[in-house]
Design a protein around this motif. Structure first.
Motif, PDB file in Angstrom:
ATOM      1  N   UNK A   1       0.875  -1.185   0.020  1.00  0.00           N
ATOM      2  CA  UNK A   1      -0.025   0.062   0.141  1.00  0.00           C
ATOM      3  C   UNK A   1       0.906   1.187   0.007  1.00  0.00           C
ATOM      4  N   UNK A   2       0.694   2.022  -1.051  1.00  0.00           N
ATOM      5  CA  UNK A   2       1.447   3.300  -1.308  1.00  0.00           C
ATOM      6  C   UNK A   2       2.917   2.908  -1.712  1.00  0.00           C
ATOM      7  N   UNK A   3       2.933   1.728  -2.200  1.00  0.00           N
ATOM      8  CA  UNK A   3       4.264   1.353  -2.761  1.00  0.00           C
ATOM      9  C   UNK A   3       5.607   1.601  -1.993  1.00  0.00           C
ATOM     10  N   UNK A   4       6.351   2.174  -2.457  1.00  0.00           N
ATOM     11  CA  UNK A   4       7.725   2.722  -1.686  1.00  0.00           C
ATOM     12  C   UNK A   4       7.508   3.714  -0.900  1.00  0.00           C
ATOM     13  N   UNK A   5       6.353   4.486  -0.710  1.00  0.00           N
ATOM     14  CA  UNK A   5       6.156   5.764  -0.136  1.00  0.00           C
ATOM     15  C   UNK A   5       6.873   6.825  -0.431  1.00  0.00           C
ATOM     16  N   UNK A   6       7.343   6.754  -1.570  1.00  0.00           N
ATOM     17  CA  UNK A   6       8.236   7.867  -2.424  1.00  0.00           C
ATOM     18  C   UNK A   6       7.244   8.384  -3.616  1.00  0.00           C
ATOM     19  N   UNK A   7       7.284   9.538  -3.572  1.00  0.00           N
ATOM     20  CA  UNK A   7       6.644  10.245  -4.817  1.00  0.00           C
ATOM     21  C   UNK A   7       7.736  11.007  -5.700  1.00  0.00           C
ATOM     22  N   UNK A   8       7.663  10.738  -6.964  1.00  0.00           N
ATOM     23  CA  UNK A   8       8.491  11.296  -7.980  1.00  0.00           C
ATOM     24  C   UNK A   8       8.075  12.900  -8.141  1.00  0.00           C
ATOM     25  N   UNK A   9       8.800  14.069  -7.557  1.00  0.00           N
ATOM     26  CA  UNK A   9       8.199  15.112  -7.693  1.00  0.00           C
ATOM     27  C   UNK A   9       8.331  15.746  -8.989  1.00  0.00           C
ATOM     28  N   UNK A  10       9.021  15.292  -9.961  1.00  0.00           N
ATOM     29  CA  UNK A  10       8.917  15.666 -11.141  1.00  0.00           C
ATOM     30  C   UNK A  10       7.767  15.321 -12.188  1.00  0.00           C
ATOM     31  N   UNK A  11       7.258  14.017 -11.860  1.00  0.00           N
ATOM     32  CA  UNK A  11       6.145  13.351 -12.634  1.00  0.00           C
ATOM     33  C   UNK A  11       4.796  13.244 -11.566  1.00  0.00           C
ATOM     34  N   UNK A  12       4.830  13.384 -10.458  1.00  0.00           N
ATOM     35  CA  UNK A  12       3.772  13.432  -9.555  1.00  0.00           C
ATOM     36  C   UNK A  12       3.153  11.828  -9.189  1.00  0.00           C
ATOM     37  N   UNK A  13       4.128  10.817  -9.712  1.00  0.00           N
ATOM     38  CA  UNK A  13       3.671   9.678  -9.447  1.00  0.00           C
ATOM     39  C   UNK A  13       4.179   8.975  -8.351  1.00  0.00           C
ATOM     40  N   UNK A  14       3.456   8.189  -7.545  1.00  0.00           N
ATOM     41  CA  UNK A  14       3.719   7.507  -6.411  1.00  0.00           C
ATOM     42  C   UNK A  14       4.562   6.143  -7.056  1.00  0.00           C
ATOM     43  N   UNK A  15       5.723   5.987  -6.434  1.00  0.00           N
ATOM     44  CA  UNK A  15       6.552   4.893  -7.018  1.00  0.00           C
ATOM     45  C   UNK A  15       6.246   3.679  -6.396  1.00  0.00           C
ATOM     46  N   UNK A  16       6.695   2.641  -6.977  1.00  0.00           N
ATOM     47  CA  UNK A  16       6.373   1.013  -6.576  1.00  0.00           C
ATOM     48  C   UNK A  16       7.421   0.808  -5.530  1.00  0.00           C
ATOM     49  N   UNK A  17       7.278  -0.257  -4.946  1.00  0.00           N
ATOM     50  CA  UNK A  17       8.336  -0.997  -3.934  1.00  0.00           C
ATOM     51  C   UNK A  17       8.405  -2.514  -4.415  1.00  0.00           C
ATOM     52  N   UNK A  18       8.830  -2.872  -5.833  1.00  0.00           N
ATOM     53  CA  UNK A  18       8.624  -4.024  -6.497  1.00  0.00           C
ATOM     54  C   UNK A  18       9.794  -4.611  -5.790  1.00  0.00           C
ATOM     55  N   UNK A  19      10.858  -4.098  -5.455  1.00  0.00           N
ATOM     56  CA  UNK A  19      12.016  -4.996  -4.933  1.00  0.00           C
ATOM     57  C   UNK A  19      11.703  -5.927  -3.770  1.00  0.00           C
ATOM     58  N   UNK A  20      10.849  -5.448  -2.969  1.00  0.00           N
ATOM     59  CA  UNK A  20      10.336  -6.313  -2.096  1.00  0.00           C
ATOM     60  C   UNK A  20       9.529  -7.858  -2.641  1.00  0.00           C
ATOM     61  N   UNK A  21       9.528  -7.782  -3.828  1.00  0.00           N
ATOM     62  CA  UNK A  21       9.303  -9.220  -4.437  1.00  0.00           C
ATOM     63  C   UNK A  21      10.222 -10.036  -4.149  1.00  0.00           C
TER      64      UNK A  21
END
Length: 525
Positions: free
Chosen positions: A360-380
């Motif tokens: 939920x909320x992925x990595x809890x990191x937002x890319x400020x240039x794009x406004x996209x909430x980023x994934x945390x796919x490395x946890x897979x």
């Protein structure tokens, strides 16, 4: 003992039949966007593109352009299924040494992996994998879509310009992750109010509170104008990669330019007199197939027998999944909190799409240039080395997603679910409800389920009959719980069904936002 709430209140969702198309999504407005595409002449793939981007705006903690997933398509004119694997990959420059084991035992998130120091595989920029959903949608649209790409993104852009409404449910979800979101300045600016979860209007207040998603709207407009590869080959992707690296992550322009979703033949299997089509490779499709193959050998004569069979089959399937599956890197051509939606159009074409940021909320990191909430796919990835799914650079992630197309007689259905490790349990049981017990979509979505996700316990809906619970307890440790709005003890499905030329759709009955929208008259189910 059943809770007092479950004894005094029943939750049901109405299922409406139609000769037109149906879109079932975990957000009603996303379903409506897809249904509107069907009304103006689009097909199931067109509706899926619109639905995907809108749900990424309106349910941003579950999925979005910086996530990944998988899609199953049914081509009615060709009588065939097509799989699209748009799962995430680890960045090429990832350094395994940056994810040291802490020695504190198992982590507490979605997977039974060893705990990593600082949870850097779960939260923060180092948890970010290469996203895939936009390229997957782009490839499906290029081959099977009918309407212009830019027209299909217009609803999502409009919703982002307006900003997602912060109602009671949105505030509850944001509140559940406030501390984690506060660690990233840009995530805090988007979701929090002065470092705290957002307040909502009072019972009688008319003022609305909305997220400021204007930067996301600008980015979606670029993808609409320049096409799906704008996120991979253009300045937009370069800006996103730069943001991630500035925050300490590995995502690079080279990773994005090299990324391609895979359109591939499905994993198809026969089950008694039914047939299922799944996404093969590093998804939950093979695990579903393992469980259903086991079920076919078991006694399913009564409901108590069936649920005992589900528990046994799922335990075996999950043991095989966690012990054997993963991208070893030996073959570069090997097939590779989440949301799901399903679409059927009036011609019988179907889409089953699961897309995710992972947590939920992925990595809890937002890319400020794009406004996209980023994934945390490395946890897979399993952080322990020397295993099939061990963490490493430039590897496909082992996803939980399990979109299904099923066929039996004159019925066809497109089901899927969110819920991480709960997805396989949900899909196995719902596929069996339909094919073994002849349930229609309303009965299948309302029937109580169990969850078996590789742990020592079976979690059972307290609405089960005493006979079902007794059969389960004969061989398993069982805990009972009600179906609730939050948290979800079971997977959260969405699906459509076609019988003859009549279409129906439904979503998880406890989902406050989930709904099915109909092509005819703009009616919601």
């Amino acid at each position: 003992m059943a809770s007092s709430l479950s004894r005094t209140m029943q939750t049901r969702k109405t299922v409406v039949e139609t000769k037109g198309g149906v879109v079932a999504s975990q957000h009603r407005l996303a379903a409506e966007a897809g249904a509107e595409v069907l009304r103006v002449g689009g097909n199931a793939v067109d509706a899926a593109v619109a639905t995907s981007f809108v749900v990424g705006v309106l349910e941003p903690w579950m999925s979005g352009p910086a996530g990944g997933g998988a899609m199953m398509l049914w081509r009615a004119d060709e009588g065939k299924a097509v799989a699209v694997n748009h799962g995430m990959r680890s960045p090429k420059e990832l350094r395994v040494g940056d994810y040291p084991l802490s020695g504190r035992g198992m982590a507490s998130d979605l997977f039974p992996w060893e705990h990593v120091t600082g949870d850097v595989n779960v939260q923060g920029a180092k948890a970010i994998a290469v996203p895939g959903v936009v390229d997957g949608l782009g490839q499906a649209h290029a081959q099977y879509g009918r309407m212009p790409w830019a027209d299909l993104l217009a609803p999502a852009i409009a919703h982002a310009r307006e900003g997602m409404l912060v109602d009671w449910y949105a505030a509850l979800i944001i509140a559940s992750a406030t501390r984690a979101l506060a660690l990233d300045t840009d995530a805090a600016a988007l979701f929090l109010e002065e470092g705290q979860w957002p307040t909502i209007s009072g019972w009688t207040a008319l003022a609305e509170k909305r997220l400021d998603q204007t930067r996301m709207a600008d980015s979606l407009a670029i993808i609409a104008q320049d096409g799906p590869r704008a996120l991979y080959d253009g300045d937009l992707g370069a800006a996103m990669a730069r943001d991630v690296q500035d925050k300490g992550g590995y995502l690079s322009v080279d990773d994005l330019r090299a990324y391609r979703a895979q359109m591939q033949a499905p994993l198809s299997m026969t089950y008694r007199d039914a047939r299922f089509h799944l996404v093969d490779g590093l998804t939950a499709g093979p695990t579903f197939a393992h469980a259903m193959g086991d079920l076919e050998t078991r006694d399913m004569g009564t409901k108590p027998d069936a649920f005992a069979a589900y528990a046994g089959a799922l335990n075996g399937a999950y043991a095989a999944r966690l012990g054997q599956m993963g991208d070893t890197g030996e073959s570069p051509e090997a097939p590779g909190c989440t949301t799901h939606f399903s679409v059927v159009d009036r011609d019988g074409n179907m889409i089953s799409q699961t897309q995710t940021l992972l947590s939920i909320f992925g990595s809890r990191v937002v890319s400020p240039s794009t406004g996209f909430l980023m994934n945390n796919g490395i946890m897979w990835f399993d952080p322990v080395q020397g295993r099939p799914n061990s963490l490493g650079p430039d590897k496909r992630c082992l996803m939980n997603v399990c979109p299904v197309i099923g066929e039996q007689g004159d019925r066809r259905f497109a089901f899927g679910a969110s819920g991480g490790r709960k997805i396989v349990s949900t899909m196995t049981q719902m596929a069996s409800f339909v094919t073994d017990f002849g349930m229609d979509i309303e009965a299948a979505f309302h029937h109580p389920r169990i969850d078996v996700s590789g742990g020592p316990r079976v979690v059972a809906d307290e609405a089960h009959t005493p006979e079902v619970l007794a059969h389960l307890r004969a061989d398993h440790q069982v805990v009972t719980t009600p179906r609730t709005v939050f948290p979800y003890a079971f997977g959260c499905p969405a699906g459509v069904m076609r019988k003859g030329d009549t279409n129906t759709g439904c979503t998880e009955i406890m989902s406050p936002w989930g709904d099915a929208a109909l092509e005819d008259e703009g009616t919601t189910a």
